[in-house]
Structures are given as C-alpha cells and as structure tokens.
Design a protein around this motif. Structure first.
Motif, PDB file in Angstrom:
ATOM      1  N   GLU A   1      14.559  13.665 -23.698  1.00  0.00           N
ATOM      2  CA  GLU A   1      14.811  13.542 -22.139  1.00  0.00           C
ATOM      3  C   GLU A   1      13.432  13.032 -21.310  1.00  0.00           C
ATOM      4  OE1 GLU A   1      16.893  15.933 -18.561  1.00  0.00           O
ATOM      5  OE2 GLU A   1      15.592  17.134 -20.296  1.00  0.00           O
ATOM      6  N   ALA A   2      12.303  13.473 -21.736  1.00  0.00           N
ATOM      7  CA  ALA A   2      11.128  12.935 -21.042  1.00  0.00           C
ATOM      8  C   ALA A   2      10.875  11.480 -21.415  1.00  0.00           C
ATOM      9  CB  ALA A   2       9.798  13.909 -21.583  1.00  0.00           C
ATOM     10  N   ALA A   3      11.076  10.832 -22.618  1.00  0.00           N
ATOM     11  CA  ALA A   3      10.790   9.717 -22.747  1.00  0.00           C
ATOM     12  C   ALA A   3      11.902   8.773 -22.045  1.00  0.00           C
ATOM     13  CB  ALA A   3      11.000   9.379 -24.292  1.00  0.00           C
ATOM     14  N   ASN A   4      13.027   9.000 -21.948  1.00  0.00           N
ATOM     15  CA  ASN A   4      14.289   8.424 -21.200  1.00  0.00           C
ATOM     16  C   ASN A   4      13.649   8.396 -19.671  1.00  0.00           C
ATOM     17  OD1 ASN A   4      15.713   7.963 -23.238  1.00  0.00           O
ATOM     18  ND2 ASN A   4      17.095   9.631 -22.788  1.00  0.00           N
ATOM     19  N   LEU A   5      13.209   9.676 -18.968  1.00  0.00           N
ATOM     20  CA  LEU A   5      12.887   9.308 -17.622  1.00  0.00           C
ATOM     21  C   LEU A   5      11.456   8.622 -17.373  1.00  0.00           C
ATOM     22  CD1 LEU A   5      13.477  13.173 -16.699  1.00  0.00           C
ATOM     23  CD2 LEU A   5      14.333  11.377 -15.662  1.00  0.00           C
ATOM     24  N   LEU A   6      10.589   8.865 -18.418  1.00  0.00           N
ATOM     25  CA  LEU A   6       9.423   7.816 -18.304  1.00  0.00           C
ATOM     26  C   LEU A   6       9.681   6.504 -18.451  1.00  0.00           C
ATOM     27  CD1 LEU A   6       6.857   9.884 -20.224  1.00  0.00           C
ATOM     28  CD2 LEU A   6       6.613   9.708 -17.821  1.00  0.00           C
ATOM     29  N   ASN A   7      10.565   5.896 -19.308  1.00  0.00           N
ATOM     30  CA  ASN A   7      11.059   4.563 -19.539  1.00  0.00           C
ATOM     31  C   ASN A   7      11.598   4.187 -18.289  1.00  0.00           C
ATOM     32  OD1 ASN A   7      10.005   4.308 -22.003  1.00  0.00           O
ATOM     33  ND2 ASN A   7      11.530   4.852 -23.165  1.00  0.00           N
ATOM     34  N   MET A   8      12.575   4.827 -17.781  1.00  0.00           N
ATOM     35  CA  MET A   8      13.227   4.460 -16.545  1.00  0.00           C
ATOM     36  C   MET A   8      12.301   4.288 -15.335  1.00  0.00           C
ATOM     37  SD  MET A   8      16.623   6.392 -14.526  1.00  0.00           S
ATOM     38  CE  MET A   8      17.812   5.892 -15.894  1.00  0.00           C
ATOM     39  N   PHE A   9      11.386   5.006 -15.146  1.00  0.00           N
ATOM     40  CA  PHE A   9      10.503   5.182 -14.226  1.00  0.00           C
ATOM     41  C   PHE A   9       9.608   4.146 -14.257  1.00  0.00           C
ATOM     42  CE2 PHE A   9       6.238   6.108 -12.223  1.00  0.00           C
ATOM     43  CZ  PHE A   9       6.839   6.474 -10.775  1.00  0.00           C
ATOM     44  N   ILE A  10       8.900   3.670 -15.413  1.00  0.00           N
ATOM     45  CA  ILE A  10       8.500   2.483 -15.658  1.00  0.00           C
ATOM     46  C   ILE A  10       9.158   1.033 -15.289  1.00  0.00           C
ATOM     47  CG2 ILE A  10       7.340   1.062 -17.567  1.00  0.00           C
ATOM     48  CD1 ILE A  10       6.497   3.719 -18.834  1.00  0.00           C
ATOM     49  N   THR A  11      10.337   0.968 -15.930  1.00  0.00           N
ATOM     50  CA  THR A  11      11.347  -0.040 -15.667  1.00  0.00           C
ATOM     51  C   THR A  11      11.446  -0.254 -13.788  1.00  0.00           C
ATOM     52  OG1 THR A  11      12.415  -0.009 -17.524  1.00  0.00           O
ATOM     53  CG2 THR A  11      13.609  -1.024 -15.917  1.00  0.00           C
ATOM     54  N   ASN A  12      11.634   0.891 -13.259  1.00  0.00           N
ATOM     55  CA  ASN A  12      11.861   0.808 -11.802  1.00  0.00           C
ATOM     56  C   ASN A  12      10.513   0.378 -11.172  1.00  0.00           C
ATOM     57  OD1 ASN A  12      14.513   1.659 -12.073  1.00  0.00           O
ATOM     58  ND2 ASN A  12      14.099   3.662 -11.437  1.00  0.00           N
ATOM     59  N   LEU A  13       9.370   0.750 -11.796  1.00  0.00           N
ATOM     60  CA  LEU A  13       8.130   0.480 -10.812  1.00  0.00           C
ATOM     61  C   LEU A  13       7.898  -1.205 -11.457  1.00  0.00           C
ATOM     62  CD1 LEU A  13       5.533   1.207  -9.532  1.00  0.00           C
ATOM     63  CD2 LEU A  13       4.659   1.866 -11.702  1.00  0.00           C
ATOM     64  N   ARG A  14       8.226  -1.339 -12.429  1.00  0.00           N
ATOM     65  CA  ARG A  14       7.880  -2.664 -12.793  1.00  0.00           C
ATOM     66  C   ARG A  14       8.774  -3.898 -12.011  1.00  0.00           C
ATOM     67  NH1 ARG A  14       8.092  -2.276 -19.093  1.00  0.00           N
ATOM     68  NH2 ARG A  14       5.713  -2.213 -19.605  1.00  0.00           N
ATOM     69  N   THR A  15      10.131  -3.306 -11.681  1.00  0.00           N
ATOM     70  CA  THR A  15      11.027  -4.188 -10.785  1.00  0.00           C
ATOM     71  C   THR A  15      10.420  -3.984  -9.531  1.00  0.00           C
ATOM     72  OG1 THR A  15      12.890  -3.260 -12.058  1.00  0.00           O
ATOM     73  CG2 THR A  15      13.202  -4.108  -9.784  1.00  0.00           C
ATOM     74  N   GLU A  16       9.912  -3.099  -8.938  1.00  0.00           N
ATOM     75  CA  GLU A  16       9.291  -2.852  -7.485  1.00  0.00           C
ATOM     76  C   GLU A  16       8.117  -3.788  -7.423  1.00  0.00           C
ATOM     77  OE1 GLU A  16       9.209   0.572  -4.367  1.00  0.00           O
ATOM     78  OE2 GLU A  16       9.228   1.215  -6.367  1.00  0.00           O
ATOM     79  N   ILE A  17       7.484  -3.689  -8.341  1.00  0.00           N
ATOM     80  CA  ILE A  17       6.148  -4.515  -8.388  1.00  0.00           C
ATOM     81  C   ILE A  17       6.480  -5.887  -8.293  1.00  0.00           C
ATOM     82  CG2 ILE A  17       4.008  -5.298  -9.521  1.00  0.00           C
ATOM     83  CD1 ILE A  17       3.771  -2.191 -10.147  1.00  0.00           C
ATOM     84  N   THR A  18       7.400  -6.464  -9.038  1.00  0.00           N
ATOM     85  CA  THR A  18       7.766  -7.805  -9.306  1.00  0.00           C
ATOM     86  C   THR A  18       8.476  -8.341  -8.094  1.00  0.00           C
ATOM     87  OG1 THR A  18       8.218  -7.327 -11.536  1.00  0.00           O
ATOM     88  CG2 THR A  18       9.240  -9.301 -10.619  1.00  0.00           C
TER      89      THR A  18
ATOM     90  N   ALA B   1       0.900  -1.415   0.029  1.00  0.00           N
ATOM     91  CA  ALA B   1      -0.082   0.114   0.131  1.00  0.00           C
ATOM     92  C   ALA B   1       0.789   1.244  -0.003  1.00  0.00           C
ATOM     93  CB  ALA B   1      -1.042  -0.165   1.244  1.00  0.00           C
ATOM     94  N   THR B   2       2.025   1.201   0.757  1.00  0.00           N
ATOM     95  CA  THR B   2       2.926   2.319   0.829  1.00  0.00           C
ATOM     96  C   THR B   2       3.654   2.690  -0.568  1.00  0.00           C
ATOM     97  OG1 THR B   2       3.184   2.102   3.414  1.00  0.00           O
ATOM     98  CG2 THR B   2       4.939   3.100   2.082  1.00  0.00           C
ATOM     99  N   MET B   3       4.100   1.556  -0.999  1.00  0.00           N
ATOM    100  CA  MET B   3       4.718   1.303  -2.575  1.00  0.00           C
ATOM    101  C   MET B   3       3.760   1.908  -3.530  1.00  0.00           C
ATOM    102  SD  MET B   3       5.092  -0.078  -5.738  1.00  0.00           S
ATOM    103  CE  MET B   3       4.177  -1.522  -5.488  1.00  0.00           C
ATOM    104  N   CYS B   4       2.640   1.700  -3.436  1.00  0.00           N
ATOM    105  CA  CYS B   4       1.378   2.206  -4.457  1.00  0.00           C
ATOM    106  C   CYS B   4       1.160   3.747  -4.332  1.00  0.00           C
ATOM    107  CB  CYS B   4       0.296   1.380  -4.324  1.00  0.00           C
ATOM    108  SG  CYS B   4       0.214  -0.472  -4.784  1.00  0.00           S
ATOM    109  N   PHE B   5       0.972   3.925  -3.050  1.00  0.00           N
ATOM    110  CA  PHE B   5       0.722   5.375  -2.824  1.00  0.00           C
ATOM    111  C   PHE B   5       1.802   6.406  -3.431  1.00  0.00           C
ATOM    112  CE2 PHE B   5       0.930   9.072   0.717  1.00  0.00           C
ATOM    113  CZ  PHE B   5      -0.146   9.926  -0.442  1.00  0.00           C
ATOM    114  N   MET B   6       3.049   5.927  -2.928  1.00  0.00           N
ATOM    115  CA  MET B   6       4.256   6.818  -3.064  1.00  0.00           C
ATOM    116  C   MET B   6       4.716   6.810  -4.792  1.00  0.00           C
ATOM    117  SD  MET B   6       8.222   5.824  -2.311  1.00  0.00           S
ATOM    118  CE  MET B   6       8.366   4.515  -3.389  1.00  0.00           C
ATOM    119  N   ASN B   7       4.456   5.630  -5.429  1.00  0.00           N
ATOM    120  CA  ASN B   7       4.721   5.723  -6.658  1.00  0.00           C
ATOM    121  C   ASN B   7       3.499   6.427  -7.661  1.00  0.00           C
ATOM    122  OD1 ASN B   7       6.975   4.204  -7.821  1.00  0.00           O
ATOM    123  ND2 ASN B   7       6.117   2.944  -6.199  1.00  0.00           N
TER     124      ASN B   7
END
Length: 111
Positions: A86-103, A62-68
């Motif tokens: 630059e925007a695409a790079n940041l968004l792609n990095m964020f998506i990768t990190n979020l997937r890793t965290e969820i996984t 729940a904390t991870m979901c709220f924070m992300n």
C-alpha cells in the motif's frame, strides 16, 4: 452535542464540534518546524525548476513546490504505518501526479 442548525441533539450521528477543534492544537513548535522544512524544500525545488518555466508562472510554481513538499512529508509519515504494498502504491501515485504537475508547468514555458 449540537446540530449545525441549532438545537441540542443526542443522536449518535450528531457531530461533536467541540472535539473537531482539537485537530489544530498539536505541538505548535513541531508544526512550525514542519512548515519551515516544507518551505525550505519547496524553495530548493523551485530554484531548480524556475529556469524551465516561464517567468509569468513563477508565483504559481512556488505555491505548487511548497504544497507538494509539504504533502511529501505528510505522505512519508503516513506510509511508515502502512504495509509495503500500500505504501509503494501511494508513493508511486504521488510521484506520477507530481511529475504530471511539473510537466504542466514546463510545457507552458514554450507557449
């Protein structure tokens, strides 16, 4: 100007503490709306992920979901001011990190 250790200083690198306090004095209603939106989106994500995660991890999830969800909103606001690459790079990095965290949560469910 005051140094952290005390006496008044007029050096160019001295931090002006009175100016740093303004960072949290924006529009309080807008900040509350932003938090409410982050919480609502976090709860939506949590509802979909809970069945995949061990019950003992639900509070952390729940904390991870709220924070992300809050970070997602901040990232989107930031990227509209950046060039497309630059925007695409940041968004792609964020998506990768979020997937890793969820996984990391879902992989713990089987252990």
């Amino acid at each position: 100007n005051r140094r952290i250790d005390g006496p008044k200083a007029d050096h160019a690198l001295t931090i002006k503490l009175d100016h740093s306090s303004g960072a949290d004095q924006g529009d309080k209603k807008l900040q509350q709306l932003d938090l409410d939106d982050s919480r609502k989106n976090g709860e939506t994500l949590l509802r979909h992920l809970k069945p995949l995660v061990d019950d003992s991890q639900h509070d952390q999830l729940a904390t991870m979901c709220f924070m992300n969800m809050h970070l997602t909103g901040a990232l989107v606001r930031m990227t509209v001011e950046l060039d497309d690459n630059e925007a695409a790079n940041l968004l792609n990095m964020f998506i990768t990190n979020l997937r890793t965290e969820i996984t990391s949560f879902t992989s713990r469910a089987g252990s």
